[in-house]
Design a protein around this motif. Structure first.
Motif, PDB file in Angstrom:
ATOM      1  N   THR A 120       1.633   6.617  -6.908  1.00 17.77           N
ATOM      2  CA  THR A 120       0.595   7.580  -7.312  1.00 17.77           C
ATOM      3  C   THR A 120       1.076   9.012  -7.098  1.00 17.77           C
ATOM      4  O   THR A 120       0.819   9.893  -7.926  1.00 17.77           O
ATOM      5  CB  THR A 120      -0.713   7.334  -6.525  1.00 17.77           C
ATOM      6  N   MET A 121       1.790   9.239  -5.998  1.00 17.09           N
ATOM      7  CA  MET A 121       2.327  10.582  -5.752  1.00 17.09           C
ATOM      8  C   MET A 121       3.318  10.980  -6.835  1.00 17.09           C
ATOM      9  O   MET A 121       3.300  12.121  -7.334  1.00 17.09           O
ATOM     10  CB  MET A 121       3.019  10.647  -4.379  1.00 17.09           C
ATOM     11  N   GLU A 163       0.837  -1.202   0.000  1.00 17.74           N
ATOM     12  CA  GLU A 163       0.000   0.000   0.000  1.00 17.74           C
ATOM     13  C   GLU A 163       0.876   1.259   0.000  1.00 17.74           C
ATOM     14  O   GLU A 163       0.597   2.233  -0.709  1.00 17.74           O
ATOM     15  CB  GLU A 163      -0.908  -0.004   1.228  1.00 17.74           C
ATOM     16  N   GLU A 164       1.942   1.206   0.796  1.00 22.50           N
ATOM     17  CA  GLU A 164       2.856   2.354   0.825  1.00 22.50           C
ATOM     18  C   GLU A 164       3.502   2.562  -0.538  1.00 22.50           C
ATOM     19  O   GLU A 164       3.646   3.703  -1.005  1.00 22.50           O
ATOM     20  CB  GLU A 164       3.942   2.143   1.889  1.00 22.50           C
TER      21      GLU A 164
END
Length: 200
Positions: free
Chosen positions: A11-12, A4-5
């Motif tokens: 995405t960032m 998830e991280e």
């Protein structure tokens, strides 16, 4: 959890890249417009600078400058590389006498100084002798009177007798110094012999 991280970071990064691309497109589209406005604003100034450069270039004639450079090169080439100079020096009559006078003055000064030193030394010796005789007169008045009487009666014989007595005293002193040195040498040899024999 880690996945998830990672997805968040990805995405960032995508968002950042999208923003960067948008900014680049803005710069690419707006930069030519900016350059056009800049050139239109400063066109008159740039034209004025260009005209001044042209007038400055026209003011100096290249052919004339080149001609002056050629003339200067020609003058420099005609200048001799080595200039011979003759130099001579001679002493005049006054300088010869001056040099002779200085040398004579130096010799006289040196001789006077040497004589003064010698006489000063002799004076000190005579003062010491006079003081010694004064002591003899004070301590032994009969002996001093006998010396004075002998000097008045026959000075040459008395001086010869005194010189023989002085020579005898000097010979005795020299023999005593030799004997003392021999005693010292003998004592040193004995000490050395004792050291060598005790070392065995």
């Amino acid at each position: 959890m880690q996945q998830e991280e990672l997805e968040e970071k990805v995405t960032m990064l995508e968002e950042l890249i999208q923003g960067f691309i948008q900014r680049l497109t803005i710069v690419e589209t707006e930069m030519p417009d900016f350059l056009k406005t800049f050139l239109s604003q400063y066109k008159e100034t740039l034209d004025r600078i260009a005209s001044r450069i042209e007038t400055a270039n026209k003011r100096y004639d290249d052919k004339k400058i080149q001609q002056q450079i050629d003339e200067l090169k020609d003058v420099v080439s005609r200048v001799p590389k080595v200039i011979g100079v003759k130099n001579s020096h001679h002493f005049g009559a006054w300088s010869n006498s001056l040099i002779i006078g200085v040398v004579v003055a130096f010799v006289v000064t040196a001789g006077s100084f040497g004589a003064a030193l010698y006489l000063h030394h002799q004076n000190d010796r005579l003062n010491e002798e006079a003081y010694n005789f004064w002591l003899v007169r004070a301590m032994y008045p009969k002996t001093a009177d006998a010396i004075i009487t002998e000097l008045h009666n026959d000075p040459n014989a008395f001086i010869a007798k005194a010189e023989k007595a002085i020579e005898k005293q000097q010979a005795i002193a020299a023999a005593k110094a030799i004997a003392d040195q021999a005693d010292k040498d003998q004592k040193a040899a004995r000490d050395n012999l004792k050291k060598v024999s005790s070392a065995k």
